[in-house]
Design a protein around this motif. Structure first.
Motif: not given
Length: 413
Positions: A94-104
């Protein structure tokens, strides 16, 4: 767990139906935007949303990759009764997915101009493309979590909560589309904002379930995360096929857009957008079924329930083949209806053209005292009607004297 149940075709349909409905509601987000944009903003704005759709498709593909791959790992661990580890991996993903979203979101907004022109936009469409994509990119972390939680609610054995989320999000999107586009006149900005706001509420509901409610009666909730690079890579590898499917849809849309711009122009993109909406609905049903059944298969694989696993796979094939058969039947019915409509249209056009030609002939003779050549367009009639000056004997092959007929009807001797 909700995944631990007796397997039959009826139970599989009952379990996957909410997920299929959820994916249909998710596809309706885009369609509802298109309806309001085309109705109240214009064709250019509708074309702009389709120009940037491949970019949005790439974001969705990333989310689905992590969601399907991660849920398969977590469901398998639940089947192995390694529930604590499953919860820890779920939290870390969940944390990784959220961080990927912020990066995108950050990178997308930094290079938004290049992205829009790379997607095939023209200067005419750039402003609408920018408005729609920029607002969408701001909310990418929320959009990714929405898809992610939809998949993990199924893994948690709560597909009906995912369906409720889909309904709430869809209704919110529709209402806000109207408010932002019609009274507030925000144009494509309003459409993008309405879509993203329609995802915020479902994300908050899912968060409240995994943070609080699931701790009381559920098996999957947030715990201290375990960050393992190997697990993250495995999740990406597991979900890569679903991501490729989404990317291929984006590439197909991109190629359609380029060719439509080349041969027809902006109106061509608007037309293909309407056609693609039907594709979204059809593919969302299949995607919903596969995403609903995947945790069940992974769970039974983890439990080493070979007979249950075999039954599931057989029932899946039966369901998919039935869906395909119904789809092909619907295509045949649509093709028959299309032919009937074309025949009706041709008859109507023939009637209209014939009546128009007769009217023109009467006006020409009455107003100008000049002859008027009328050729009936019905191929079954080998007749020409008109008025000619001078004497003329009709030969057996009337087409052999076209030059002389033209002279006579033109007023010559």
């Amino acid at each position: 767990a909700g995944l631990d149940k007796k397997i039959s075709l009826k139970s599989i349909i009952a379990f996957t139906l909410p997920t299929m409905s959820t994916m249909v509601f998710l596809s309706l987000y885009t369609i509802v935007d298109g309806v309001f944009i085309s109705r109240y903003v214009g064709a250019n704005a509708l074309s702009a949303t389709n120009i940037v759709y491949p970019v949005i498709n790439l974001v969705l593909g990333t989310s689905i990759m992590m969601s399907t791959g991660g849920s398969a790992i977590v469901a398998m661990l639940l089947g192995e009764k390694k529930e604590k580890r499953a919860r820890s991996i779920f939290t870390s993903l969940t944390i990784v997915v959220f961080c990927i979203g912020i990066l995108i979101s950050i990178l997308g907004n930094l290079f938004i101009k290049d992205i829009i022109y790379l997607a095939g936009s023209t200067k005419e469409l750039y402003s609408d493309c920018y408005d729609y994509l920029s607002f969408t990119l701001y909310f990418v972390p929320i959009a990714i979590l929405k898809t992610y939680f939809d998949y993990f609610l199924v893994t948690a054995g709560k597909p009906e909560l995912g369906l409720l989320n889909g309904i709430i999000g869809g209704v919110t999107n529709m209402v806000l589309d109207y408010v932002f586009i019609v009274p507030l006149r925000l144009g494509v900005k309003g459409a993008a904002l309405a879509t993203q706001m329609g995802m915020v509420i479902p994300v908050l509901i899912a968060l409240s379930y995994f943070v609080y409610f699931s701790r009381k009666r559920g098996v999957l909730y947030f715990e201290k995360p375990i960050f393992q690079f190997r697990t993250i890579i495995k999740a990406c590898a597991n979900g890569s096929s679903e991501m490729v499917t989404q990317i291929s849809t984006g590439i197909t849309t991109y190629l359609f857009n380029i060719k439509m711009l080349q041969y027809i122009g902006v109106d061509g993109i608007g037309a293909i957008t309407i056609v693609l909406y039907s594709q979204f609905l059809l593919t969302s049903i299949i995607l919903g079924f596969s995403s609903g059944i995947a945790p069940l298969i992974s769970y039974n694989y983890g439990k080493n329930e070979k007979q249950n696993l075999k039954t599931k796979i057989e029932n899946c094939y039966d369901t998919i083949l039935n869906l395909e058969a119904n789809y092909q039947q619907n295509l045949k019915e649509l093709e028959t209806l299309k032919k009937q409509l074309l025949i009706t249209q041709k008859k109507y056009e023939l009637k209209q053209n014939t009546e128009l030609d007769v009217l023109k002939a009467k006006q020409s003779i009455a107003e100008n005292a000049m002859p008027f050549v009328l050729r009936l367009t019905n191929q079954n009639m080998g007749m020409r009607i008109g008025a000619a000056k001078g004497e003329f004997t009709v030969p057996e092959d009337i087409d052999g004297c076209n030059g002389e007929i033209e002279t006579l009807f033109g007023g010559g001797e």
